[in-house]
Design a protein around this motif. Structure first.
Motif, mmCIF file in Angstrom:
data_model
loop_
_atom_site.group_PDB
_atom_site.id
_atom_site.type_symbol
_atom_site.label_atom_id
_atom_site.label_comp_id
_atom_site.label_asym_id
_atom_site.label_seq_id
_atom_site.Cartn_x
_atom_site.Cartn_y
_atom_site.Cartn_z
ATOM 1 N N GLY A 68 7.045 66.869 -89.550
ATOM 2 C CA GLY A 68 7.062 67.546 -88.205
ATOM 3 C C GLY A 68 6.841 66.323 -86.955
ATOM 4 O O GLY A 68 7.098 66.918 -85.688
ATOM 5 N N MET A 69 6.554 65.429 -87.124
ATOM 6 C CA MET A 69 6.286 64.490 -86.277
ATOM 7 C C MET A 69 7.500 63.308 -86.291
ATOM 8 O O MET A 69 7.582 62.344 -85.381
ATOM 9 C CB MET A 69 5.138 63.336 -86.478
ATOM 10 C CG MET A 69 3.855 64.134 -86.134
ATOM 11 S SD MET A 69 3.641 65.165 -84.945
ATOM 12 C CE MET A 69 3.990 63.724 -83.646
ATOM 13 N N ALA A 70 8.406 63.341 -87.128
ATOM 14 C CA ALA A 70 9.621 62.432 -87.267
ATOM 15 C C ALA A 70 10.877 62.878 -86.980
ATOM 16 O O ALA A 70 11.513 63.812 -87.473
ATOM 17 C CB ALA A 70 9.474 62.245 -88.896
ATOM 18 N N PRO A 94 6.561 71.460 -83.360
ATOM 19 C CA PRO A 94 8.170 71.282 -82.903
ATOM 20 C C PRO A 94 8.074 69.799 -82.426
ATOM 21 O O PRO A 94 9.350 69.416 -81.831
ATOM 22 C CB PRO A 94 8.203 72.141 -81.761
ATOM 23 C CG PRO A 94 6.502 72.229 -81.090
ATOM 24 C CD PRO A 94 5.866 72.331 -82.500
ATOM 25 N N SER A 95 7.414 69.132 -82.675
ATOM 26 C CA SER A 95 7.355 67.673 -81.915
ATOM 27 C C SER A 95 8.382 66.747 -82.647
ATOM 28 O O SER A 95 9.102 66.200 -81.855
ATOM 29 C CB SER A 95 5.915 66.701 -82.743
ATOM 30 O OG SER A 95 4.975 67.616 -82.012
ATOM 31 N N ALA A 96 8.860 66.780 -83.923
ATOM 32 C CA ALA A 96 10.215 66.181 -84.386
ATOM 33 C C ALA A 96 11.128 66.601 -83.472
ATOM 34 O O ALA A 96 12.347 65.914 -83.234
ATOM 35 C CB ALA A 96 10.036 66.303 -85.762
ATOM 36 N N MET A 97 11.466 67.975 -83.393
ATOM 37 C CA MET A 97 12.409 68.524 -82.531
ATOM 38 C C MET A 97 12.711 68.017 -81.168
ATOM 39 O O MET A 97 13.637 67.608 -80.768
ATOM 40 C CB MET A 97 12.517 70.116 -82.623
ATOM 41 C CG MET A 97 13.713 70.830 -82.109
ATOM 42 S SD MET A 97 14.982 70.763 -83.122
ATOM 43 C CE MET A 97 16.125 69.911 -82.263
ATOM 44 N N ILE A 98 11.360 68.012 -80.678
ATOM 45 C CA ILE A 98 11.467 67.509 -79.036
ATOM 46 C C ILE A 98 11.703 66.168 -79.026
ATOM 47 O O ILE A 98 12.589 65.736 -78.117
ATOM 48 C CB ILE A 98 9.870 67.888 -78.436
ATOM 49 C CG1 ILE A 98 9.758 69.494 -78.810
ATOM 50 C CG2 ILE A 98 9.667 67.304 -77.057
ATOM 51 C CD1 ILE A 98 8.186 69.723 -78.477
#
Ligand code: ATP
Length: 367
Positions: free
Chosen positions: A263-265, A295-299
């Protein structure tokens, strides 16, 4: 000035459908703060659930819309037990890579302050490297071409071409040259298995040919097994890596593990004429529908899209918007909003709200 850009939005399945609306809300809020070209985002259906309900995973209208759009923003696709009659999974992201010749898979792996450290060594906070994965050939060339001999043997063939290797190596050196402006030095490491396979020795040979045209960037080499070790032992030493499709697939998950999880990539699939931006993670059926998705990877993938559009359309305001997204997320994480994925208490809504709330202050700090 460019007035508006068309973005084909493909949320897909599972947590793709959850992180995408969060990302679109943050993109809209960032646009209001920075001005500049509007993003006209249009949702299009595709994915395993669409296949189950309508008999096709990537409808022709969706494919056509992606081809016409200025960029493709992609969530995640695939679902357990939804299979084609031959037992393989619908994987529209692979079809899109081939349809639009998205040969360079760009996977930045960097540390975000505020997150619990995965590695004990404090230098792990300096992790900041980019994995460039070849995406149109390699071992994935075998997809749909596997050969069975009776019920006794199975063969999948790896394809390495001069054209495919040269263009992805060139792409990696260009990234390294841009990073050099910020970091003062740059190295591209060719990750292969050239001690065993003729295909991989050829990959290295073509890489060398490209390296000669980029004397300001150091060229380095690693066997993929040694790279797996070094990614855990001293990932802070890495800069830009370039590798074959399957090796890149595996190493990018290892890279995500170093910074807390999938989720961070973020990632970008880039070709000469098209760009698709998607989190490196899949649909995460184990947590889908529970409000736990990070949602971090999406952002961060959306920020990569803005950077790419900024260059293609000569629009510096889009680059500022990309930095705004990154900084808002960074400040939310640094302030203690830790995603559930990484052992914190923040689910999807809290992560989204914290990032939205951090936008105005981050906008004031932009250069
Ligand atoms: P695929 O098999 O297509 O890669 P997947 O979702 O099953 O899809 P990964 O993307 O590798 O596999 O994710 C592995 C696990 O990591 C998921 O099952 C989930 O528990 C967790 N995960 C992945 N992405 C996220 C995310 N954005 N937020 C929270 N957890 C995630």
């Amino acid at each position: 000035m460019t007035q508006a850009l068309d973005i084909a939005v493909l949320p897909g399945d599972g947590i793709g459908r959850e992180v995408m609306p969060a990302c679109l809300a943050i993109l809209a809020a960032a646009e209001a703060l920075t001005g500049g070209p509007a993003l006209r985002c249009t949702n299009w259906p595709a994915g395993a659930l669409h296949y189950r309900d309508h008999g096709e995973a990537l409808p022709a209208a969706t494919l056509a819309a992606c081809g016409k759009a200025d960029a493709i923003l992609f969530g995640a696709m695939g679902w357990p037990d939804i299979r084609y009659p031959d037992g393989t999974e619908p994987i529209p992201q692979l079809d899109l890579r081939m349809a639009f010749d998205l040969y360079a898979g760009v996977r930045p792996i960097r540390w975000f302050p505020g997150l619990p450290r995965v590695l004990a060594d404090p230098r792990a906070e300096q992790v900041d490297f980019v994995l460039v994965r070849e995406q149109t050939e390699g071992l994935f060339y075998a997809r749909g071409r596997g050969r069975m001999v009776d019920d006794a043997e199975a063969y999948d063939t790896m394809q390495i071409t001069r054209k495919g290797t040269a263009r992805v190596s060139e792409f990696a050196f260009r990234i390294a040259e841009r990073r050099k402006e910020r970091r003062g030095k740059a190295t591209v490491t060719c990750v292969d298995k050239s001690n065993v396979f003729a295909s991989m020795a050829f990959f290295r040979k073509v890489f060398d040919d490209v390296a000669r045209d980029h004397p300001s960037v150091a060229a380095d080499y690693a066997y993929v097994d040694a790279m797996a070790l070094n990614m855990v032992k001293k990932p802070w030493m890495l800069d830009v890596l370039v590798t074959e499709n399957m090796f890149g697939d595996i190493l990018s998950d290892l890279g995500a593990g170093l910074i807390g999880g999938m989720g961070m990539a973020p990632s970008a699939d880039i070709g000469d004429a098209h760009g698709l931006f998607q989190p490196a993670h899949g649909t995460a059926p184990d947590i889908a529908g529970q409000g736990k998705a990070n949602p971090s990877a999406m952002i961060l993938s959306a920020a990569m899209m803005l950077d790419w559009l900024a260059v293609r359309h000569s629009e510096p305001s889009l680059e500022r918007r990309a930095r705004l997204l990154e900084r808002a997320l960074e400040s939310a994480l640094a302030a203690g909003t830790v995603p559930m994925e990484i052992g914190g208490g923040a689910g999807l809504d809290e992560m989204t709200r914290a990032t939205l709330e951090a936008l105005p202050a981050a906008a004031k700090d932009l250069p």
